[in-house]
Every structure is written in structure tokens, then in C-alpha cells.
Write an enzyme that holds these catalytic residues in place. Sequence first.
Site, PDB file in Angstrom:
ATOM      1  N   GLY A  81       0.937  -1.204  -0.039  1.00  0.00           N
ATOM      2  CA  GLY A  81      -0.169   0.108  -0.034  1.00  0.00           C
ATOM      3  C   GLY A  81       0.916   1.260  -0.139  1.00  0.00           C
ATOM      4  O   GLY A  81       1.930   1.244   0.721  1.00  0.00           O
ATOM      5  N   ARG A 145       1.097  -5.759  -4.968  1.00  0.00           N
ATOM      6  CA  ARG A 145       1.097  -6.468  -4.002  1.00  0.00           C
ATOM      7  C   ARG A 145       1.551  -7.883  -4.255  1.00  0.00           C
ATOM      8  O   ARG A 145       1.313  -8.716  -3.389  1.00  0.00           O
ATOM      9  CB  ARG A 145      -0.464  -6.594  -3.355  1.00  0.00           C
ATOM     10  CG  ARG A 145      -0.802  -5.226  -2.526  1.00  0.00           C
ATOM     11  CD  ARG A 145      -1.853  -5.592  -1.716  1.00  0.00           C
ATOM     12  NE  ARG A 145      -2.410  -4.290  -0.913  1.00  0.00           N
ATOM     13  CZ  ARG A 145      -1.756  -3.592   0.264  1.00  0.00           C
ATOM     14  NH1 ARG A 145      -0.868  -4.596   0.779  1.00  0.00           N
ATOM     15  NH2 ARG A 145      -2.195  -2.700   0.696  1.00  0.00           N
ATOM     16  N   ASP A 176       5.584  -7.879   5.632  1.00  0.00           N
ATOM     17  CA  ASP A 176       5.567  -9.236   4.591  1.00  0.00           C
ATOM     18  C   ASP A 176       6.590  -9.019   3.748  1.00  0.00           C
ATOM     19  O   ASP A 176       7.278  -9.808   3.274  1.00  0.00           O
ATOM     20  CB  ASP A 176       4.160  -9.156   3.860  1.00  0.00           C
ATOM     21  CG  ASP A 176       3.588 -10.049   4.823  1.00  0.00           C
ATOM     22  OD1 ASP A 176       3.678 -10.599   5.822  1.00  0.00           O
ATOM     23  OD2 ASP A 176       2.042 -10.156   4.253  1.00  0.00           O
ATOM     24  N   LYS A 202       8.356   0.510   5.762  1.00  0.00           N
ATOM     25  CA  LYS A 202       7.160   1.438   5.216  1.00  0.00           C
ATOM     26  C   LYS A 202       5.729   0.867   5.673  1.00  0.00           C
ATOM     27  O   LYS A 202       5.523  -0.443   5.930  1.00  0.00           O
ATOM     28  CB  LYS A 202       7.003   1.447   3.641  1.00  0.00           C
ATOM     29  CG  LYS A 202       5.698   1.794   3.017  1.00  0.00           C
ATOM     30  CD  LYS A 202       5.005   1.047   2.059  1.00  0.00           C
ATOM     31  CE  LYS A 202       4.427  -0.049   2.619  1.00  0.00           C
ATOM     32  NZ  LYS A 202       3.617  -0.834   1.529  1.00  0.00           N
ATOM     33  N   THR A 203       4.709   1.558   5.966  1.00  0.00           N
ATOM     34  CA  THR A 203       3.192   1.230   6.167  1.00  0.00           C
ATOM     35  C   THR A 203       2.500   2.387   6.774  1.00  0.00           C
ATOM     36  O   THR A 203       3.053   2.652   8.206  1.00  0.00           O
ATOM     37  CB  THR A 203       2.859   0.109   6.687  1.00  0.00           C
ATOM     38  OG1 THR A 203       1.416  -0.145   6.618  1.00  0.00           O
ATOM     39  CG2 THR A 203       3.458  -0.506   7.947  1.00  0.00           C
ATOM     40  N   ILE A 204       1.526   2.868   6.214  1.00  0.00           N
ATOM     41  CA  ILE A 204       0.709   3.953   6.948  1.00  0.00           C
ATOM     42  C   ILE A 204       0.258   3.300   8.286  1.00  0.00           C
ATOM     43  O   ILE A 204      -0.155   3.879   9.428  1.00  0.00           O
ATOM     44  CB  ILE A 204      -0.407   4.349   6.408  1.00  0.00           C
ATOM     45  CG1 ILE A 204      -1.383   3.459   6.052  1.00  0.00           C
ATOM     46  CG2 ILE A 204       0.153   5.378   5.237  1.00  0.00           C
ATOM     47  CD1 ILE A 204      -2.717   4.198   5.693  1.00  0.00           C
ATOM     48  N   ASP A 205       0.237   1.899   8.479  1.00  0.00           N
ATOM     49  CA  ASP A 205      -0.655   1.194   9.361  1.00  0.00           C
ATOM     50  C   ASP A 205       0.225   1.158  10.790  1.00  0.00           C
ATOM     51  O   ASP A 205      -0.366   1.039  11.885  1.00  0.00           O
ATOM     52  CB  ASP A 205      -0.692  -0.227   9.259  1.00  0.00           C
ATOM     53  CG  ASP A 205      -2.087  -0.423   8.055  1.00  0.00           C
ATOM     54  OD1 ASP A 205      -2.329   0.423   7.565  1.00  0.00           O
ATOM     55  OD2 ASP A 205      -2.126  -1.678   7.787  1.00  0.00           O
ATOM     56  N   GLY A 251      -6.114   0.888   8.683  1.00  0.00           N
ATOM     57  CA  GLY A 251      -5.307  -0.003   9.640  1.00  0.00           C
ATOM     58  C   GLY A 251      -5.735  -1.495   9.459  1.00  0.00           C
ATOM     59  O   GLY A 251      -6.769  -1.888  10.082  1.00  0.00           O
ATOM     60  N   ARG A 252      -5.179  -2.216   8.562  1.00  0.00           N
ATOM     61  CA  ARG A 252      -5.730  -3.390   8.156  1.00  0.00           C
ATOM     62  C   ARG A 252      -6.093  -4.345   9.286  1.00  0.00           C
ATOM     63  O   ARG A 252      -6.657  -5.104   9.484  1.00  0.00           O
ATOM     64  CB  ARG A 252      -4.913  -4.345   7.108  1.00  0.00           C
ATOM     65  CG  ARG A 252      -5.277  -5.551   6.556  1.00  0.00           C
ATOM     66  CD  ARG A 252      -6.741  -5.482   5.827  1.00  0.00           C
ATOM     67  NE  ARG A 252      -7.052  -6.763   5.582  1.00  0.00           N
ATOM     68  CZ  ARG A 252      -7.801  -7.498   6.394  1.00  0.00           C
ATOM     69  NH1 ARG A 252      -8.164  -6.957   7.481  1.00  0.00           N
ATOM     70  NH2 ARG A 252      -8.235  -8.623   6.082  1.00  0.00           N
ATOM     71  N   TYR A 426      -7.793   6.156   2.004  1.00  0.00           N
ATOM     72  CA  TYR A 426      -6.903   6.521   0.690  1.00  0.00           C
ATOM     73  C   TYR A 426      -6.704   8.022   0.712  1.00  0.00           C
ATOM     74  O   TYR A 426      -6.085   8.539  -0.049  1.00  0.00           O
ATOM     75  CB  TYR A 426      -7.943   6.145  -0.583  1.00  0.00           C
ATOM     76  CG  TYR A 426      -8.066   4.543  -0.707  1.00  0.00           C
ATOM     77  CD1 TYR A 426      -7.021   3.646  -0.889  1.00  0.00           C
ATOM     78  CD2 TYR A 426      -9.166   4.079  -0.142  1.00  0.00           C
ATOM     79  CE1 TYR A 426      -7.162   2.332  -0.914  1.00  0.00           C
ATOM     80  CE2 TYR A 426      -9.503   2.513  -0.156  1.00  0.00           C
ATOM     81  CZ  TYR A 426      -8.418   1.748  -0.547  1.00  0.00           C
ATOM     82  OH  TYR A 426      -8.481   0.441  -0.363  1.00  0.00           O
ATOM     83  N   GLU A 427      -7.473   8.760   1.435  1.00  0.00           N
ATOM     84  CA  GLU A 427      -7.186  10.315   1.621  1.00  0.00           C
ATOM     85  C   GLU A 427      -5.913  10.713   2.289  1.00  0.00           C
ATOM     86  O   GLU A 427      -5.335  11.795   1.888  1.00  0.00           O
ATOM     87  CB  GLU A 427      -8.196  10.643   2.510  1.00  0.00           C
ATOM     88  CG  GLU A 427      -9.663  10.808   2.056  1.00  0.00           C
ATOM     89  CD  GLU A 427     -10.497   9.649   2.263  1.00  0.00           C
ATOM     90  OE1 GLU A 427      -9.642   8.393   2.705  1.00  0.00           O
ATOM     91  OE2 GLU A 427     -11.779   9.408   1.992  1.00  0.00           O
ATOM     92  N   ARG A 429      -3.059   8.337   2.303  1.00  0.00           N
ATOM     93  CA  ARG A 429      -1.808   7.472   1.894  1.00  0.00           C
ATOM     94  C   ARG A 429      -1.054   7.947   0.853  1.00  0.00           C
ATOM     95  O   ARG A 429       0.139   7.574   0.931  1.00  0.00           O
ATOM     96  CB  ARG A 429      -2.428   6.168   1.209  1.00  0.00           C
ATOM     97  CG  ARG A 429      -3.272   5.319   2.249  1.00  0.00           C
ATOM     98  CD  ARG A 429      -3.064   3.649   1.869  1.00  0.00           C
ATOM     99  NE  ARG A 429      -3.536   3.505   0.545  1.00  0.00           N
ATOM    100  CZ  ARG A 429      -3.703   2.264  -0.067  1.00  0.00           C
ATOM    101  NH1 ARG A 429      -3.415   1.250   0.598  1.00  0.00           N
ATOM    102  NH2 ARG A 429      -3.939   2.183  -1.451  1.00  0.00           N
TER     103      ARG A 429
HETATM  104  P1  FBP Z   1       0.353  -2.141   3.559  1.00  0.00           P
HETATM  105  O1  FBP Z   1       0.366  -2.859   4.812  1.00  0.00           O
HETATM  106  O2  FBP Z   1       0.947  -2.514   2.365  1.00  0.00           O
HETATM  107  O3  FBP Z   1       1.309  -0.532   3.788  1.00  0.00           O
HETATM  108  O4  FBP Z   1      -0.967  -1.361   3.292  1.00  0.00           O
HETATM  109  C1  FBP Z   1      -1.853  -0.983   4.477  1.00  0.00           C
HETATM  110  C2  FBP Z   1      -3.134  -0.416   3.925  1.00  0.00           C
HETATM  111  O5  FBP Z   1      -3.128   0.892   3.615  1.00  0.00           O
HETATM  112  C3  FBP Z   1      -4.195  -0.803   5.078  1.00  0.00           C
HETATM  113  O6  FBP Z   1      -4.271   0.248   5.765  1.00  0.00           O
HETATM  114  C4  FBP Z   1      -5.592  -1.138   4.044  1.00  0.00           C
HETATM  115  O7  FBP Z   1      -6.344  -2.146   4.652  1.00  0.00           O
HETATM  116  C5  FBP Z   1      -4.823  -1.528   2.758  1.00  0.00           C
HETATM  117  O8  FBP Z   1      -3.549  -1.079   2.681  1.00  0.00           O
HETATM  118  C6  FBP Z   1      -5.492  -1.518   1.535  1.00  0.00           C
HETATM  119  O9  FBP Z   1      -5.046  -2.009   0.520  1.00  0.00           O
HETATM  120  P2  FBP Z   1      -5.497  -1.841  -0.928  1.00  0.00           P
HETATM  121  O10 FBP Z   1      -4.707  -0.550  -1.383  1.00  0.00           O
HETATM  122  O11 FBP Z   1      -4.896  -2.756  -1.639  1.00  0.00           O
HETATM  123  O12 FBP Z   1      -7.111  -1.493  -1.007  1.00  0.00           O
END
Ligand code: FBP
Length: 552
Positions: A81, A145, A176, A202-205, A251-252, A426-427, A429
Site C-alpha cells: 500500500g 502486492r 511481509d 514502510k506502512t501507514i498502518d 489499519g488492516r 485512501y485520503e 496514503r
Molecule cells: P501496507 O500494509 O501494504 O502498507 O498497506 C496497508 C493499507 O493501507 C491498509 O491500511 C489497508 O487495509 C490496505 O492497505 C488497503 O489495501 P489496498 O490498497 O490494496 O486497497
Amino acid sequence: MEISPLQKARYEYSPKLPGMLKDGVSKISVKEGEVTSSVADQEKIKALFPNTYGKKEITFVKGENTSASKKQVVGVILSGGQAPGGHNVICGLYDALKAADKENVLLGFKGGPSGLIEDDYVEFDDAFIDAYRNTGGFDIIGSGRTKLETEEQFKIVEQVAAKHGLNAVVIIGGDDSNTNAAVLAEYMAAHNTGVQVIGCPKTIDGDLKNEDIEASFGFDTATKTYSELIGNIERDANSAKKYWHFIKVMGRSASHVALECALETQPNICLIGEEVAAKKMSLAQITSYIADSVEKRGNAGNNFGVAIIPEGIVEFVPEFSKLIAEINELLAGSKTEEFNALPDWDKKYEFIKAGLTAESFAVFDILPQGIKQQLFLERDPHGNVQVSLIESEKLFSEMVKDELAKRKAAGSYKGKFSAQHHFFGYEGRCAFPSNFDADYCYSLGYNAFMLIQYGYTGYLSKISNISKPADEWVAGGMPITKMMNMERRNGEDKPVIKKALVELDGKPFKFFEANRDKWAVETCFTFPGAIQYYGPSEVCDLTTRTLALEKG
Ligand code: FBP
């Protein structure tokens, strides 16, 4: 594409580097520290990574660069992401590489890991890089991904590397992707390819962090962007005084984003998935917790409020996870066709009732109708429920509405309840990186090149002490294997980087816990406003509350 005035101004911004990297590549020396071992399962990880396990942690210091001089051809990919600052990682890597030798080459493989497999690349030059300095997004080369994890894929990467004379690959990704970077590094070392592999966190989460990695990049900007929006909504709520806003934030799985936004904006409610799991809370208990706040506020004439819901919440509710597992089982294989062939919802409902345990059916039955149907109708290619698509902000607002109706009938609730729903993900990222992320990312990229130049492989670029001014940041590297343990994934034991969940005994959660009862009833909203790039340092270079609390 037309360039906005802000983007033009941001091109001029010079990202700050840690003190020890500031004098340029020729004045960076390396200090090796202790030999490392993995956080758990040492023998198993050691056996799986015979060539890259047990390496020393390293720190860069000011001094003569003693690395062997050679032409560097480096490949870079963005993985997973989007996260603000990714472009600056590439800019920092490029600048260090060119500062070392103008003949050095940086190739960007497009569309994520698949670009490396398909040999789809671009060679960067100054003009290309300059157009992306301090900008948000991953559009410089795109992301994807695809997972780089099989022996066949590694062989192809080896061939692609040989074709271009690559001596290193930098993988910018989350837990991952960096796990896969470690496996690729081991493969390259075991096959004597001479190709080094370096990761960047990296990750916004915010869930790629541990005792070595204080924060993943992008978390700062994304949470500041969501907090600005939540603050704006709080102000609207406080102005109109007629809506409860249910706001789901990305935040997956971990709830770091929700917690940080709560610390920034002081909403009435913020659910934390990790707490829900630890207390084994049911949907009814969560609903009742939110309804208590609505009731108290409503009875005091405040028919408005804000509730933050983390994206991954439902998977933390034990009874809900069980329900999802049973649904996946119920529709496994050919049973999906049988279910789809049923003529109407009533027949489908009977099928579901007959197939679930009484306990799970009771959970299913209290769900709002829209969610019930979503669970059965929108499924992934393997036939599994798409948990990330569940509109948990609507799930809870509808359940709260039903609960309030009961309380009204019983005479305890005297207010009015009207809800609005939002999803912020998405706003944030691809927002322009904050100064913090612009600096941190540039430093990570610059530092990644230093690790390459000094011959390291299987390392994560590490910049620490990041709650302090950039000059005091510490640059170095940590073997990725140090962060690994064995976990069960898809029925197999795999070496992986441990995902960092919100720690319930950590300072950020404790601060939230100590204040939330007051926030639930009173109106304590704070309005962080927009990210600032120019002005006093205490406004423009502020770190997250999470980091500030963690580092004291
Ligand atoms: P990463 O773990 O790859 O950084 O992505 C996190 C994330 O932004 C989550 O917060 C969200 O659930 C997911 O990606 C959404 O993924 P996609 O862009 O495939 O819809």
C-alpha cells in the site's frame, strides 16, 4: 500534469539528514555492534538463514569512508500500500548513489515486486527524480502486492539482476515485503550471486515497529491527514449539534492509526481492536459501550459526537471471527454454487441457519441486514468473506441505533440519534509527506545506499532516535532476521517479521485509557488542522503523539 504552487515550493525543500550522514558519503564511516539473534525461535530461524543470520547491528558515524570503491548498479521497488514519503526514499537513495559516483545507476522496477519479475523498469536521471522530490504517492514507479517468495521467482530475479549487472536491490515495504526481502537476501547469498538486498520500513498502518524500528514511514503523514479531517468533522459536529459521526480509519489489522488519531483529536469514542480481543468483547458489549456515551451526552442535550472505528476491528471480536470462519467453511468448494442457486434471501437465510452453529447464528442474526447480506454476497476469489470490505462504521452505528431504541422504550434515553458515516484511508496514503516523513524517508533511502556501499545484505535501513530533532537521529542497519519469529501462515510454519499490535500496557494506550471516560461524556475535541510545512519548528516538525509518548 500541471504543477501546483505547493508542489513547486516543496521541490525546493531540502530534507534534513541525521548528523552523521550530513557531511556526505565520503565522510561516513561504519561502526559494528553486537552480533544479533532473532526475537524468538532462534534455532529454527538460524537454520533457515544460514548465510544471513547472526550478523552484527551497525551504526554509521562521522569519519573516512572505508568501503571498497566499485560501480554500483542498484534496483529499487515499492511494495504494498502507498505511504507518504516513498518518493523521498528513492530520492535519498539516488542522491547518495550519485554522490558516491556519477556513473552509478539506479533502476526503478515498476508496479511493485512484479516489475522485478517482468523486468519492467526505468533508469532514473536527475530530471526524473527532481519531479518527485518531497511529493506524496508511489506514482514514480507504482506499487503492487505481488509477493516475492518462491524459489522460481528468486531465480528470475537472479537472472534479471545478472542482465542489468545489479549488485543490490532495495525493497521498500511493510512486514511481509521485508520478510520476503530477508528470504531473497538469503537466496542471493546462498547462490553467491553478489546481489545484496536491503529493506526500508514502510506502512501507514504503523505495525512494522519493534525495539529497532521506532516507526514505519507514512504513519506520521497519514495520521496527521486523518486527524485534520476528524478535527474538521468534530468542529462541524460541535457547530450543528445534530449528528453522531462514525469514522472508520485504515489499519488492516493493528489499531495504531485509530489510537494516534484519537490522541490527536480527543473524540468521544475510539475502539481499539487489541483491547476488544484482550477483553473478549462481544458485539453487544461494544454496542452498549458506545450507546452509554450517546445516552449520557444525549440526556445532557448533546445529541452529537464522534466515534473512531479501526478498519480491522471486527476480526478482533472473538465471536465475529468465529462466525467468519464458520461462513468460510459453510460455503467452501461447491457449496458456494448451491448457495448462489437459491432463489431468494429467505431461502438463503434458512440455508445459513441450518449451516451455522447456534452460537454463531445468534451473532449473525443481530447484524444489520446490509451487513448480513454483505457477508454472504461479496466474497474473494477463494470464496472467503472479504472482512476488509465490512462497513464496520455502519455496523456499529446501526447496532447503537437499535440499542438506543430499546433504551428509549425503557425510559433511560431521552435524546435524538442521527448518524453520518465516513471512511478515511485512501485520503491519507498519498498526501504530501509531512516534514517528518520527508526527512525520515530521505534519510532511510540515503542510509540504504550506505549499507549497500559497505557490503551489507539482509539488513533493514534503520534511522532511530526519531522523536528528537533530525540532527540527533542515528543512522545504521539491523539484520532483518533479528526481527523474525516463526508463525503459522496458511497451515505452514513460516519465518516472519512479527507484526506490532497496539500494546495495552504501552504509554500511548495508557494515556488514552486515562482520558477516554471524560472524552466520552464531555466535549473535549481538539482540532489539529492541516499539516504545516513552513514556520516554527514546533508546528512543522512535530512527531506523532504515539512516538512522543513512547519515547517520553
Ligand atoms: P501496507 O500494509 O501494504 O502498507 O498497506 C496497508 C493499507 O493501507 C491498509 O491500511 C489497508 O487495509 C490496505 O492497505 C488497503 O489495501 P489496498 O490498497 O490494496 O486497497
